[in-house]
Design a protein around this motif. Structure first.
Motif, mmCIF file in Angstrom:
data_model
loop_
_atom_site.group_PDB
_atom_site.id
_atom_site.type_symbol
_atom_site.label_atom_id
_atom_site.label_comp_id
_atom_site.label_asym_id
_atom_site.label_seq_id
_atom_site.Cartn_x
_atom_site.Cartn_y
_atom_site.Cartn_z
ATOM 1 N N SER A 112 2.336 -7.574 0.557
ATOM 2 C CA SER A 112 2.180 -9.018 0.789
ATOM 3 C C SER A 112 1.167 -9.291 1.892
ATOM 4 N N LEU A 113 1.260 -8.534 2.990
ATOM 5 C CA LEU A 113 0.310 -8.740 4.085
ATOM 6 C C LEU A 113 -1.114 -8.403 3.656
ATOM 7 N N ALA A 114 -1.274 -7.295 2.921
ATOM 8 C CA ALA A 114 -2.613 -6.921 2.445
ATOM 9 C C ALA A 114 -3.150 -7.956 1.460
ATOM 10 N N TYR A 115 -2.274 -8.489 0.639
ATOM 11 C CA TYR A 115 -2.679 -9.491 -0.361
ATOM 12 C C TYR A 115 -3.200 -10.750 0.332
ATOM 13 N N ILE A 116 -2.474 -11.218 1.344
ATOM 14 C CA ILE A 116 -2.907 -12.417 2.072
ATOM 15 C C ILE A 116 -4.168 -12.123 2.880
ATOM 16 N N ALA A 117 -4.237 -10.929 3.494
ATOM 17 C CA ALA A 117 -5.386 -10.576 4.329
ATOM 18 C C ALA A 117 -6.672 -10.475 3.522
ATOM 19 N N MET A 118 -6.559 -10.186 2.221
ATOM 20 C CA MET A 118 -7.755 -10.080 1.388
ATOM 21 C C MET A 118 -8.469 -11.416 1.254
ATOM 22 N N VAL A 119 -7.743 -12.532 1.345
ATOM 23 C CA VAL A 119 -8.331 -13.851 1.115
ATOM 24 C C VAL A 119 -9.383 -14.213 2.173
ATOM 25 N N PRO A 120 -9.085 -14.141 3.493
ATOM 26 C CA PRO A 120 -10.137 -14.472 4.465
ATOM 27 C C PRO A 120 -11.299 -13.492 4.446
ATOM 28 N N CYS A 121 -11.025 -12.212 4.156
ATOM 29 C CA CYS A 121 -12.120 -11.239 4.072
ATOM 30 C C CYS A 121 -13.042 -11.565 2.899
ATOM 31 N N ALA A 122 -12.454 -11.897 1.749
ATOM 32 C CA ALA A 122 -13.258 -12.304 0.596
ATOM 33 C C ALA A 122 -14.000 -13.598 0.877
ATOM 34 N N ASN A 123 -13.362 -14.495 1.622
ATOM 35 C CA ASN A 123 -14.002 -15.759 1.971
ATOM 36 C C ASN A 123 -15.229 -15.536 2.856
ATOM 37 N N LEU A 124 -15.150 -14.560 3.759
ATOM 38 C CA LEU A 124 -16.301 -14.244 4.610
ATOM 39 C C LEU A 124 -17.446 -13.678 3.781
ATOM 40 N N ILE A 125 -17.126 -12.844 2.803
ATOM 41 C CA ILE A 125 -18.169 -12.340 1.900
ATOM 42 C C ILE A 125 -18.833 -13.503 1.164
ATOM 43 N N GLY A 126 -18.021 -14.435 0.685
ATOM 44 C CA GLY A 126 -18.573 -15.590 -0.017
ATOM 45 C C GLY A 126 -19.454 -16.441 0.874
ATOM 46 N N PHE A 127 -19.032 -16.654 2.134
ATOM 47 C CA PHE A 127 -19.833 -17.469 3.044
ATOM 48 C C PHE A 127 -21.154 -16.783 3.373
ATOM 49 N N ALA A 128 -21.102 -15.474 3.633
ATOM 50 C CA ALA A 128 -22.341 -14.741 3.911
ATOM 51 C C ALA A 128 -23.274 -14.779 2.705
ATOM 52 N N GLY A 129 -22.693 -14.672 1.509
ATOM 53 C CA GLY A 129 -23.509 -14.757 0.302
ATOM 54 C C GLY A 129 -24.150 -16.115 0.130
ATOM 55 N N SER A 130 -23.410 -17.182 0.447
ATOM 56 C CA SER A 130 -23.973 -18.531 0.326
ATOM 57 C C SER A 130 -25.078 -18.757 1.348
ATOM 58 N N GLU A 131 -24.942 -18.174 2.547
ATOM 59 C CA GLU A 131 -25.989 -18.302 3.559
ATOM 60 C C GLU A 131 -27.261 -17.584 3.115
ATOM 61 N N LEU A 132 -27.105 -16.416 2.496
ATOM 62 C CA LEU A 132 -28.275 -15.721 1.958
ATOM 63 C C LEU A 132 -28.896 -16.514 0.813
ATOM 64 N N ALA A 133 -28.054 -17.096 -0.033
ATOM 65 C CA ALA A 133 -28.551 -17.836 -1.189
ATOM 66 C C ALA A 133 -29.378 -19.041 -0.776
ATOM 67 N N LYS A 134 -29.026 -19.665 0.354
ATOM 68 C CA LYS A 134 -29.770 -20.832 0.806
ATOM 69 C C LYS A 134 -31.202 -20.496 1.193
ATOM 70 N N LYS A 135 -31.469 -19.244 1.488
ATOM 71 C CA LYS A 135 -32.808 -18.828 1.902
ATOM 72 C C LYS A 135 -33.663 -18.384 0.721
ATOM 73 N N MET A 136 -33.112 -18.483 -0.492
ATOM 74 C CA MET A 136 -33.804 -17.991 -1.681
ATOM 75 C C MET A 136 -34.058 -19.127 -2.666
ATOM 76 N N PRO A 137 -34.927 -18.899 -3.645
ATOM 77 C CA PRO A 137 -35.077 -19.872 -4.735
ATOM 78 C C PRO A 137 -33.745 -20.084 -5.436
ATOM 79 N N HIS A 138 -33.605 -21.218 -6.106
ATOM 80 C CA HIS A 138 -32.302 -21.616 -6.648
ATOM 81 C C HIS A 138 -31.685 -20.560 -7.548
ATOM 82 N N MET A 139 -32.416 -20.114 -8.569
ATOM 83 C CA MET A 139 -31.836 -19.191 -9.542
ATOM 84 C C MET A 139 -31.530 -17.849 -8.912
ATOM 85 N N LEU A 140 -32.446 -17.349 -8.082
ATOM 86 C CA LEU A 140 -32.205 -16.084 -7.395
ATOM 87 C C LEU A 140 -31.032 -16.220 -6.433
#
Length: 484
Positions: A112-140
């Motif tokens: 249960s603890l590992a399951y809940i802990a995965m959510v903020p870690c995955a969220n950080l990956i998503g945020f970092a990915g969105s920050e990289l995406a903002k620096k690129m052309p739309h489709m890329l």
């Protein structure tokens, strides 16, 4: 060059011609000939002759290097409201690692603890990915963000495949593959339609995204179903072959299908990134203009390129550690709690695989960026079916592990029906909260069915079951109820 006064008439004529092709949004291009590259247009990014590699300034942070205080402040404050709500779960990360590596408490607590802990870690990956995406052309940028969002899924698949010797790992991997597709295609898409419908009567999206996506989903679903149909259509006694021979043939067929799906995905990426990228760039540019809170997004502080890469490295490392803790507790939890492998693989595991992708897509739909949201939902689903799942099969092939794509009839039938249902909703290029609600209800019904679906004996390496009954001892047939 046309006279200045003729520009409006020409634009109206062009838009009127395109409206015959799509009554939803005549401002968007529908063929390569409709895309006009104008490097002098106000607010446009500089681009090369090919139109694909260009410098996008929307993601500029105004800083360089790594600034720890700015770094943590931006991660906490500059994400969407949903992502900020998820950040309160960060204390579960050290707690999950502590109880797992010290072997403290029951397996259910560690899981249960590992399951809940995965959510903020995955969220950080998503945020970092969105920050990289903002620096690129739309489709890329969309492709990069979708790929980065799949890191959690790939890590979980690989940890299940290579990091454990659980006898039911192949079954859980196959169930997780279909569960990830269903969660993104039904739950995430349904939540996007519902969120968009709460703020406006109808949300419209472009056919270039919905039609291509629907066709690829149907093709990918058929590809994944071929090994299952092949395996279930052959009778051992009728064709006078052994079970080992049939399993070997199914495994070889699955590997061929995996290679073909990856080739199809590469062609699809080439289609989006090279030959038809102008159409998609124009669609996403249109979505950015109708973003409900674009001024707030523009005012938010942004990560530098270095900070985005550092956050990716940190989050991937944390996800790997949490995935090890999560996966190693699956078998004890299944045995202790009576949860079936179908429910674990089809529902529980996929919900944390694409948590970041879901949060991003829902926020975009809420802000009237429905094409972006659709690209994340459909693109992520296509990537799971045509890249991530085949990639795991090929890696297993390289390690001489007999992982195949032979699913349960229940699972593959649900997948095909879900693809047809979603394709019907996407056909008219518009959505409302009712369609979103129906998608969510459909997913909940599938989750309940998976909850009551018993663990097949072959998931534990048993053929024929105990005394030929097909029921293995401890095989997950114990009575369960959602209301107890």
């Amino acid at each position: 060059m046309a006279a200045p006064g003729s520009g409006g008439d020409a634009a109206q004529e062009k838009h009127g011609r395109m409206s015959l092709q799509s009554s939803r949004d005549p401002a968007l291009p529908h063929s390569r000939q409709d895309v006009v590259y104008d490097g002098n247009e106000a607010g446009s990014d500089r681009q090369g002759p090919g139109g694909l590699i260009r410098i996008k300034t929307a993601g500029e942070s105004g800083r360089r290097g790594l600034h720890p205080l700015h770094f943590f402040k931006i991660i906490w404050t500059s994400s969407s409201s949903l992502s900020r709500a998820v950040n309160v779960l960060w204390p579960f990360v050290p707690a999950a690692l502590a109880v797992y590596y010290t072997n403290t408490g029951p397996s259910t607590l560690r899981f249960s603890l590992a399951y809940i802990a995965m959510v903020p870690c995955a969220n950080l990956i998503g945020f970092a990915g969105s920050e990289l995406a903002k620096k690129m052309p739309h489709m890329l940028g969309v492709l990069t963000e979708t790929t980065i969002g799949s890191i959690v899924e790939i890590i979980l698949f690989l940890v299940l495949l290579l990091g454990t010797n659980n006898q039911n790992r192949f079954y859980i991997i196959r169930a997780a593959i279909l569960g990830s597709i269903l969660a993104t295609m039904l739950l995430c898409l349904g939540l996007c339609f519902f969120a968009a419908g709460l703020r406006r009567e109808t949300a419209t999206f472009d056919s270039a995204i919905s039609e291509v996506g629907t066709g690829l989903l149907l093709m990918a679903g058929l590809g994944l179903a071929i090994p299952t149909i092949f395996s279930r259509s052959i009778s051992i006694t009728e064709f006078n072959i052994t079970q080992i021979d049939l399993d070997d043939r199914t495994t070889q067929l699955s590997r061929v299908v995996a290679v073909l799906l990856i080739i199809a995905y590469v062609v699809f990426v080439w289609f989006q990134m090279r030959t038809h990228h102008g159409i998609y760039d124009a669609i996403f540019e249109h979505d950015e203009h109708r973003d409900a809170d674009k001024h707030k997004d523009a005012a938010k502080a942004k990560l530098t390129l270095t900070e985005a890469i550092v956050s990716l490295v940190i989050s991937v490392a944390l996800v790997t550690l949490i995935a090890l803790a999560l996966v190693h507790e699956i078998e004890p939890v299944v045995e202790e709690s009576g949860i079936s492998d179908p429910f674990m693989g089809l529902i529980l595991v996929p919900l944390v695989e694409k948590a970041a992708e879901h949060l991003t897509a829902i926020d975009e739909a809420w802000d009237n960026q429905i094409n972006f949201a659709l690209s994340h939902c459909i693109g992520s689903t296509i990537q799971t079916a045509m890249l991530n799942a085949p990639l795991v099969v090929i890696i297993a092939w390289g390690r001489n592990l007999p992982l195949d794509l032979s699913f349960e009839i229940f699972e593959i039938a649900i997948l095909i029906l879900a693809i047809i249902t979603v394709g019907n909703y996407l056909r008219d290029q518009k959505s409302d909260y009712l369609e979103g609600f129906l998608c969510i209800i459909t997913y909940i019904a599938i989750a309940v069915a998976a909850f009551y679906f018993p663990t097949p004996p072959e998931a534990h390496g048993i053929v024929g079951g105990a005394e030929g009954t097909g029921v293995a001892e401890g095989g997950g047939h114990a009575e369960r109820s959602l209301f107890m």
